[in-house]
Scaffold this active site. Structure first.
Site, PDB file in Angstrom:
ATOM      1  N   CYS A  15      -6.430  54.357 140.438  1.00 48.79           N
ATOM      2  CA  CYS A  15      -5.012  54.335 140.078  1.00 48.79           C
ATOM      3  C   CYS A  15      -4.564  52.981 139.523  1.00 48.79           C
ATOM      4  O   CYS A  15      -3.443  52.531 139.751  1.00 48.79           O
ATOM      5  CB  CYS A  15      -4.146  54.778 141.254  1.00 48.79           C
ATOM      6  SG  CYS A  15      -4.327  56.528 141.603  1.00 48.79           S
ATOM      7  N   ASP A  47       8.276  36.542 129.718  1.00 51.11           N
ATOM      8  CA  ASP A  47       7.625  36.592 128.416  1.00 51.11           C
ATOM      9  C   ASP A  47       6.112  36.670 128.587  1.00 51.11           C
ATOM     10  O   ASP A  47       5.596  36.676 129.689  1.00 51.11           O
ATOM     11  CB  ASP A  47       8.035  35.369 127.576  1.00 51.11           C
ATOM     12  CG  ASP A  47       8.176  35.744 126.112  1.00 51.11           C
ATOM     13  OD1 ASP A  47       7.292  36.474 125.615  1.00 51.11           O
ATOM     14  OD2 ASP A  47       9.156  35.326 125.480  1.00 51.11           O
ATOM     15  N   ASP A  48       5.422  36.735 127.452  1.00 53.40           N
ATOM     16  CA  ASP A  48       3.984  36.984 127.492  1.00 53.40           C
ATOM     17  C   ASP A  48       3.188  35.770 127.970  1.00 53.40           C
ATOM     18  O   ASP A  48       2.154  35.904 128.594  1.00 53.40           O
ATOM     19  CB  ASP A  48       3.514  37.410 126.107  1.00 53.40           C
ATOM     20  CG  ASP A  48       4.293  38.628 125.622  1.00 53.40           C
ATOM     21  OD1 ASP A  48       4.140  39.691 126.247  1.00 53.40           O
ATOM     22  OD2 ASP A  48       5.071  38.503 124.674  1.00 53.40           O
ATOM     23  N   ASP A  65      -5.130  36.670 131.568  1.00 55.32           N
ATOM     24  CA  ASP A  65      -5.120  38.080 131.925  1.00 55.32           C
ATOM     25  C   ASP A  65      -6.541  38.495 132.290  1.00 55.32           C
ATOM     26  O   ASP A  65      -7.479  38.077 131.626  1.00 55.32           O
ATOM     27  CB  ASP A  65      -4.632  38.924 130.731  1.00 55.32           C
ATOM     28  CG  ASP A  65      -3.892  40.166 131.187  1.00 55.32           C
ATOM     29  OD1 ASP A  65      -4.164  40.650 132.308  1.00 55.32           O
ATOM     30  OD2 ASP A  65      -3.052  40.662 130.429  1.00 55.32           O
ATOM     31  N   ASP A  88      -1.550  37.833 124.142  1.00 50.70           N
ATOM     32  CA  ASP A  88      -0.304  37.155 124.513  1.00 50.70           C
ATOM     33  C   ASP A  88       0.007  35.992 123.564  1.00 50.70           C
ATOM     34  O   ASP A  88       1.168  35.720 123.273  1.00 50.70           O
ATOM     35  CB  ASP A  88      -0.391  36.632 125.956  1.00 50.70           C
ATOM     36  CG  ASP A  88      -0.322  37.765 126.977  1.00 50.70           C
ATOM     37  OD1 ASP A  88       0.243  38.832 126.632  1.00 50.70           O
ATOM     38  OD2 ASP A  88      -0.819  37.589 128.099  1.00 50.70           O
ATOM     39  N   GLY A 135     -15.918  28.481 131.908  1.00 49.02           N
ATOM     40  CA  GLY A 135     -15.232  29.467 132.736  1.00 49.02           C
ATOM     41  C   GLY A 135     -15.638  29.371 134.188  1.00 49.02           C
ATOM     42  O   GLY A 135     -16.193  28.360 134.630  1.00 49.02           O
ATOM     43  N   HIS A 136     -15.368  30.425 134.941  1.00 47.42           N
ATOM     44  CA  HIS A 136     -15.602  30.416 136.375  1.00 47.42           C
ATOM     45  C   HIS A 136     -15.971  31.827 136.815  1.00 47.42           C
ATOM     46  O   HIS A 136     -15.349  32.788 136.400  1.00 47.42           O
ATOM     47  CB  HIS A 136     -14.334  29.948 137.094  1.00 47.42           C
ATOM     48  CG  HIS A 136     -14.500  29.768 138.558  1.00 47.42           C
ATOM     49  ND1 HIS A 136     -15.426  28.894 139.096  1.00 47.42           N
ATOM     50  CD2 HIS A 136     -13.880  30.352 139.605  1.00 47.42           C
ATOM     51  CE1 HIS A 136     -15.353  28.944 140.415  1.00 47.42           C
ATOM     52  NE2 HIS A 136     -14.424  29.829 140.748  1.00 47.42           N
ATOM     53  N   THR A 137     -17.010  31.910 137.666  1.00 45.94           N
ATOM     54  CA  THR A 137     -17.466  33.217 138.146  1.00 45.94           C
ATOM     55  C   THR A 137     -17.521  33.221 139.673  1.00 45.94           C
ATOM     56  O   THR A 137     -18.033  32.268 140.266  1.00 45.94           O
ATOM     57  CB  THR A 137     -18.884  33.529 137.613  1.00 45.94           C
ATOM     58  OG1 THR A 137     -18.844  33.488 136.197  1.00 45.94           O
ATOM     59  CG2 THR A 137     -19.352  34.905 138.064  1.00 45.94           C
TER      60      THR A 137
END
Lengths: 345, 201
Positions: A15, A47-48, A65, A88, A135-137
């Site tokens: 869902c 806003d975005d 996001d 965005d 980045g990050h994991t």
């Protein structure tokens, strides 16, 4: 590589993953309001993304996001999640500078899968003209992927959701129905061709749409994502202190969508969006239930909803068709504030 | 009666199966939907509410049961209504019986007309949503009335019968109610206000 359907790794409830707009608004209400001379767009108007001015002719747009898989293939998912996060920046009229990966991945799944998702993300950032910085994991039972993105825009050319003026024409650049089609695909209720059509639509960047907005001097727009057309239009109408009138029969749709709603393929997110926005919507009695639920369907990496000066509207639609958005169409107009923010005829 | 067991099924399968059952079920056939996921149950309930299908919901432990009663409208009727009806006048009507007969003059004739009217109501398309009984009209729904069986037939087809409690009390007939449910002025006014039309006898 093993052929793993990412959608099978998602929570069985199915869902969808976004907190309700209503709950979120309540939770955020307690946070202190941030005021800073360089902060040009803050969370106040929902806003975005946020916009921070560096110099008089250079401002940064920052946004992020991420979400669980919305399609079966790992490479597809990476591209869709990245296009969605980058969107965005485009909704605010900017260009992408840099991006960083945000990855949550199950310990018990093959790392090739992770690599494929990242490859999708990297390719999209490259297509956007941006630079992937890292980045990050972390581990998590259900995979999730997205980006933190930095873009730039000239401070005079920022596109927000708060300057819609009565008389502006509303143009939507991508067809609706991705939430419904993915839900149907998960339950084997739709042909692969239709599913592919939805994935291709979600993968498409809003970059060319943003460029056209700048050519047409558009100052108000948003992208349509998890809160659905109704939810995002409502935020824009409220931030701009106007109402908006929509023509339900004009809504651009992916193939099969109305048929699937008629079958009952209405994802939980659509009901949640309805709960949030319904009281601000006035539906003409001629609108049937299926078209109504279409307004509330959560979109992933949906199109831009732009407010265009009436005299430029046809030129804008023509340019959008030329630049890869064949479904772009006028779906309504901005009107003076009424008792309902959204009027659907 | 049909039982739709959608326990363990992912969203939106419970809704899809409910919708399918609703459109396939004979008009008035009760449906019992069994669920075990609160979100799915809420979505199914919202869908039914949005489409004016009447239902009751109960839960025991993890199991949620949504019962669409014999008087729940079929989805076909619902769709027709939402598609074609102008706002606030969806073809619905209620009948108000504020007397135990129709018209003035001969009591014998008036009672025969009331009996004939209620008998004929059974074949009306569509049926009234509600029949309201007030003042001496409550004699029609109490023991000794000659139209009890016709009214019961209407009730079985989903017609809601509202009987004025003050009136039953006045005539000392609270315990003699044979069909319908005791109601009050507020609900009666609300029912008349919401109706597309009121047929007043």
């Amino acid at each position: 590589m093993q052929n793993i359907d990412l959608l099978k790794l998602v929570d069985q409830g199915g869902c969808s993953a976004k907190l309700s707009a209503e709950g979120l608004a309540q939770a955020l209400a307690g946070l202190p309001k941030i005021v800073h001379p360089n902060l040009l767009v803050d969370i106040e108007t929902h806003d975005d993304g946020g916009v921070y001015k560096l110099t008089d002719d250079y401002a940064l747009i920052q946004t992020t996001d991420f979400f669980p898989p919305v399609c079966s293939g790992a490479y597809d998912f990476g591209q869709v999640a990245a296009a969605n996060a980058l969107s965005d920046v485009y909704a605010m009229g900017g260009e992408v500078l840099t991006a960083m990966n945000l990855m949550l991945f199950p310990e018990d799944q093959p790392l090739e899968l992770l690599a494929e998702i990242l490859r999708g993300g990297h390719d999209k950032v490259a297509e956007a003209g941006g630079v992937m910085m890292g980045g990050h994991t972390i581990t998590d039972a259900i995979p999730k992927y997205g980006l933190a993105v930095t873009g730039f825009v000239h401070p005079d050319k920022i596109i927000t959701n708060s300057h819609a003026r009565p008389g502006d024409v509303l143009i939507l650049t991508k067809p609706l129905g991705t939430g419904i089609i993915i839900s149907a695909w998960k339950n084997q209720l739709v042909h692969e061709d239709i599913y592919r059509q939805a994935v291709e639509s979600m993968k498409q960047l809003n970059r060319a749409g943003a460029a056209i907005m700048q050519q047409m001097l558009v100052r108000t727009a948003t992208d349509i994502t998890g809160f659905g057309l109704a939810g995002h239009a409502l935020k824009m109408a409220q931030a701009s202190k106007v109402s908006m009138r929509f023509h339900a029969k004009q809504l651009p749709l992916l193939d099969e969508v109305l048929h699937l709603i008629e079958m009952g393929v209405i994802p939980g997110a659509a009901f949640r969006n309805k709960e949030f926005a319904d009281s601000q919507c006035h539906f003409d009695a001629s609108i049937d239930y299926n078209h109504k639920m279409l307004f509330f369907d959560a979109q992933t990496s949906g199109g831009l909803l732009m407010c265009v000066a009436a005299e430029k509207a046809n030129a804008a639609v023509k340019a959008l068709h030329r630049d890869g958005y064949p479904h772009a169409i006028i779906i309504g107009e901005v009107i003076d504030k009424q008792s309902h923010a959204l009027i659907i005829e | 009666m049909q039982i739709i067991d959608v326990k363990g099924k992912a969203c939106p399968m419970p809704l899809i199966e409910t919708k399918r059952a609703l459109s396939e079920a004979a008009s008035g056939e009760p449906l019992h939907i069994l669920l075990d996921n609160a979100t799915s149950a809420r979505n199914v309930a919202t869908f039914l509410k949005d489409n004016d299908v009447e239902f009751e919901q109960t839960s025991t432990g993890n199991e949620i049961e949504i019962r669409i009663n014999a008087n729940g409208k079929s989805l076909a009727e619902v769709d027709e209504k939402t598609w074609c009806a102008p706002e606030n006048n969806n073809g619905s009507y209620v009948v108000l019986m504020a007397k135990d007969r129709i018209g003035e003059g001969s009591a014998e004739l008036g009672e025969a007309l009331a009996g004939a009217m209620i008998n004929t109501l059974k074949v009306m398309e569509p049926l009234p949503q509600k029949i309201i009984f007030m003042n001496s009209g409550v004699h029609l729904v109490t023991n000794g009335s000659r139209v009890i069986s016709d009214l019961k037939a209407l009730q079985n087809k989903g017609v809601d019968m509202l009987v004025c409690g003050t009136c039953l009390d006045y005539f000392g007939k609270i315990d003699a109610l044979a069909v319908g449910r005791i109601s009050n002025m507020l609900d009666i006014l609300q029912a008349m206000k919401d109706a597309g039309k009121v047929l007043n006898f």
